[in-house]
Write a protein that holds these residues in place. Structure first.
Motif, short mmCIF file in Angstrom:
data_model
loop_
_atom_site.label_atom_id
_atom_site.label_comp_id
_atom_site.label_asym_id
_atom_site.label_seq_id
_atom_site.Cartn_x
_atom_site.Cartn_y
_atom_site.Cartn_z
N GLU A 239 28.41 -15.01 -46.63
CA GLU A 239 28.28 -16.19 -45.79
C GLU A 239 29.22 -17.28 -46.28
N ARG A 240 30.01 -17.83 -45.35
CA ARG A 240 31.01 -18.87 -45.64
C ARG A 240 32.03 -18.42 -46.68
N GLY A 241 32.18 -17.10 -46.87
CA GLY A 241 33.15 -16.59 -47.84
C GLY A 241 32.72 -16.76 -49.27
N GLY A 242 31.40 -16.85 -49.50
CA GLY A 242 30.87 -17.15 -50.83
C GLY A 242 31.18 -16.13 -51.90
N ARG A 243 31.57 -14.89 -51.53
CA ARG A 243 31.88 -13.87 -52.53
C ARG A 243 33.31 -13.96 -53.03
N LEU A 244 34.09 -14.85 -52.46
CA LEU A 244 35.48 -15.04 -52.90
C LEU A 244 35.60 -16.37 -53.61
N SER A 245 36.56 -16.47 -54.52
CA SER A 245 36.83 -17.74 -55.17
C SER A 245 37.51 -18.69 -54.18
N LEU A 246 37.56 -19.97 -54.54
CA LEU A 246 38.17 -20.95 -53.65
C LEU A 246 39.64 -20.62 -53.39
N GLY A 247 40.36 -20.22 -54.45
CA GLY A 247 41.77 -19.86 -54.28
C GLY A 247 41.95 -18.66 -53.37
N GLU A 248 41.05 -17.66 -53.51
CA GLU A 248 41.12 -16.47 -52.65
C GLU A 248 40.83 -16.83 -51.20
N PRO B 100 38.56 -24.07 -46.91
CA PRO B 100 38.67 -23.07 -45.83
C PRO B 100 37.31 -22.49 -45.50
N PHE B 101 37.08 -22.31 -44.23
CA PHE B 101 35.81 -21.73 -43.77
C PHE B 101 36.06 -20.28 -43.38
N LEU B 102 35.31 -19.37 -44.00
CA LEU B 102 35.39 -17.96 -43.65
C LEU B 102 34.06 -17.55 -43.03
#
Length: 739
Positions: free
Chosen positions: A626-635, A576-578
């Protein structure tokens, strides 16, 4: 016909095949002897002909009746290919071509086979037709209508200048202020002439000294104030114009199809938006006003020089003509070095974009030194191009300076002789000489500015060409003229004889057909490269099919308005891209303006609410990086599912949505997906075949074709492709237990 057929060949065809309509006409770039040259292939319902021009006349090389033909094929060879026709129990090689024309002659072989075996002709889609420049007849890029051979720099300037139309009133005001400032500046040397001739020598008229000095001060002040006002307004109009150009460029990039980006590097496109528009802004704000003002000054000063002494002007005009001639000779030669410089800069930007985007991979494999060396190589190429450019550009600067000195020496020498001349018709006053020298200095200033401006204009128009190339590019996926609005899709899908390939010579999907019922859940399985992701990309209309059609509720998706189609299709991707922003902003991305209550409901349905409240101190306002890097892949995946739930699509696509998460997270995501798929048509791709057991139907792809379909139990009973995939995964799962 996509290109112009030579007249002599056209006359030959009309005489040999009277009244025949040619279905296809293709031009080769390699002759039958293997040398670079032109030959032509023509196909109609009954005949195939090859013609060429030789010795000023046209001749027919091959003439084959289609009822003799058994097969046609395009054969790939090193650097090119050949079109082979089988007839009379032999295979005849009738044409050669380079790789640049390979797709055209592959399509020609298909046309011949369809005419021979199926007795029908299907015209290729517009995207597959080769486009040619209408002026030079040479092929142009697929994604652009700009012919680099025929583009006109003047046309580039005027097309960019069209963006100034909303500011015509301000431009007229700038024009008036500029003329006024130029006029005020031109008064000053004339006042100095009057001071010298009528006040200081020989009359010594003290009463006129103060008024003339004040007049000189007023003229200088007016020139400075008007110049500042003109610079301020020019900056406003120039910056606003470039803002419009940048906005149009970015909007165009958003509207272009995915295939456009497949052929280009992201870093190079970023250069277009940032650096190239920056060059345009520099030109519009700084140099274009200076260009206009210099032009006014040259005209005004030129007139005054002739008024003061037309004979002396003839002397100093010769160096000016030499300067203009020199610039016109050098300018075209330098142009190619500017293009080379910008190309190297784009490549360096692309390298930086690549490395920074994949910085985690670089560090994981300890490739920092390798990437540094790769960047240094590109940077060195840019440095070399810049040095070469400046060396070429500075060759004639000393010549320009010498030309300027020659003009000044001529004025004082020839003008000085006129001062001592006894003939009243030739005589000049000392004040006239001083004024003339001042005007000449003012005259050479704009002249030399214009010569240096040629470099800036070259920079800017090179950037402008690249901007216009994007603006002129045509999206391969657009609304058809007869497209219809479908506000509410029911969800029935049909793939009918679909063939598609990213490379037209190698189709990924081959004559694929499948019917999906409304609200049905379909699982798609197959080996890597079998066409699973391609299938959903075509359904989302990121690409258009090469052959066949895709229907939703019985309507060809090309006939459905693009916005209506994309609004009712939701996608949950494997990775997923955030976007940079908060969790709430990313969930609401699918539905701008969504209320917080709706966002929370979607998050709860996606099992994303609890982790945001428990583990994130800022909750929904947590910045994801950036790109949701502060969240885990599952999150990130659960945020992506919440985004899809809020979107509320009629057709849902799940592309490996749980393949990269642990077992516990997978269960939470599966629960969220179960709630998401209710009441909508769902297509799920998964490598873990166990996740598809509850699907209404499982479709098995193999080498781009439909191999099997049915429920899990039915496919296991067949003991076919699906059965083998399940057995392989079972063996892998057993082996992991002992690792």
């Amino acid at each position: 016909m996509e290109t112009k057929i030579p007249d002599k060949i056209k006359e030959l065809l009309e005489s040999k095949f009277p009244g025949k309509e040619w279905l296809s006409a293709l031009q080769t770039d390699v002759t039958s002897t293997g040398a670079f040259g032109e030959e032509w292939l023509f196909i109609n319902n009954e005949d195939l002909a090859v013609a060429k021009e030789s010795g000023g006349s046209a001749q027919l090389v091959e003439q084959i009746t289609l009822n003799q033909v058994k097969d046609a094929r395009a054969v790939n060879m090193v650097g090119g290919g050949a079109l082979e026709i089988e007839y009379d129990s032999k295979v005849h090689r009738i044409l050669l071509y380079s790789n640049a024309r390979a797709h055209e002659f592959t399509n020609a072989a298909r046309i011949v086979n369809e005419l021979v075996k199926e007795h029908r002709f299907r015209e290729t889609t517009e995207e597959r037709k080769r486009r040619y420049c209408p002026k030079c007849g040479k092929p142009i890029a697929w994604s652009s209508d700009v012919c680099p051979r025929c583009v006109k720099k003047r046309q580039t300037f005027f097309r960019l200048f069209q963006f100034t139309k909303p500011y015509l009133h301000q431009i007229m005001w700038i024009f008036f202020v500029m003329v006024s400032a130029t006029f005020a500046g031109l008064i000053i040397p004339y006042i100095s002439k009057v001071l010298i001739d009528d006040v200081l020598t020989p009359k010594r008229d003290m009463w006129r000294l103060a008024p003339l000095a004040l007049s000189m001060f007023a003229a200088r002040a007016a020139s400075v104030i008007l110049g500042a006002l003109q610079a301020r307004e020019s900056a406003l109009v120039g910056s606003s114009t470039v803002y419009d150009i940048r906005a149009a460029l970015y909007k165009k990039l958003q509207n272009l199809s995915i295939s456009y980006y497949d052929k280009r590097h992201t870093g190079a496109l970023m250069t277009r938006v940032n650096s190239d528009t920056g060059e345009a802004q520099n030109f519009m704000v700084s140099w274009l006003p200076a260009l206009l003002q210099s032009s006014f000054q040259i005209i005004g000063i030129g007139v005054l020089l002739f008024v003061l002494s037309w004979k002396l002007t003839l002397y100093i005009i010769m160096p000016v003509f030499f300067t203009v001639w020199f610039v016109r000779v050098v300018y075209p030669r330098v142009w190619v070095y500017f293009h080379r410089f910008y190309e190297k800069r784009s490549r360096m930007s692309a390298t930086v974009s690549d490395t920074l985007t994949g910085i985690r991979v670089v560090k994981a494999f300890g490739q920092e030194e390798k990437e540094t060396n790769r960047f240094n190589e590109k940077s060195q190429d840019l440095c070399d191009a810049a040095i070469t450019l400046e060396r070429k550009w500075t060759i004639y600067n000393p010549i320009m300076s010498i030309t300027r000195i020659v003009g000044v020496i001529v004025v004082w020498y020839v003008g000085g002789k006129y001062v001592f001349d006894a003939d009243p018709k030739k005589m000049m006053t000392l004040g006239s000489i001083v004024a003339y020298a001042s005007y000449l200095e003012m005259f050479y200033g704009p002249i030399f500015m214009l010569t240096d401006m040629a470099r800036v204009v070259t920079h800017s128009l090179s950037a402008g060409e690249r901007i216009l190339e994007v603006l002129d590019a045509k999206s391969e996926v657009e609304d058809a003229p007869d497209s219809v609005s479908v506000p509410r899709i029911k969800g029935g899908i049909e793939f009918r004889n679909v063939t598609f390939g990213y490379n037209k010579l190698r189709p990924v999907l081959k004559n694929f057909s499948l019917v999906i019922k409304e609200n049905e859940t379909i699982g798609i399985v197959g080996k890597s490269g079998s066409g699973k992701t391609t299938l959903i990309s075509l359904l989302s209309r990121l690409y258009d099919v090469d052959e066949g059609e895709i229907l939703i509720d019985g309507i060809n998706i090309k006939k459905i308005r693009y916005d209506d189609l994309r609004r009712q299709i939701g996608v949950v991707l494997q990775e997923p891209f955030l976007f940079s922003g908060t969790i709430a902003e990313n969930i609401a991305y699918s539905k701008p303006g969504a209320e917080l209550l709706d966002i929370v409901r979607a998050a709860k349905a996606a099992n994303a609410h609890d982790f945001m409240i428990v583990t994130k101190p800022d909750g929904y306002d947590t910045y994801v990086g950036e790109r949701g890097g502060r969240l885990s892949l599952g999150e990130r995946q659960r945020v992506s599912i919440a985004r899809a739930i809020l979107h509320d699509p009629r057709i849902l696509i799940l592309d490996e949505a749980t393949s990269s998460v642990d077992t516990e997270t997978e269960k939470e995501i599966q629960d969220a997906l179960y709630r998401l798929i209710k009441g909508r048509t769902t297509i799920a791709i998964a490598h873990r075949l166990s996740t598809l057991r509850n699907s209404d139907r499982i479709v098995v792809l193999e080498e781009g074709k439909l191999a099997e379909q049915g429920s899990h139990d039915e496919l296991m009973a067949m003991q076919g492709v699906y059965y083998k995939l399940v057995q392989i995964q079972s063996e892998i799962a057993k082996s992991r237990i002992f690792i």
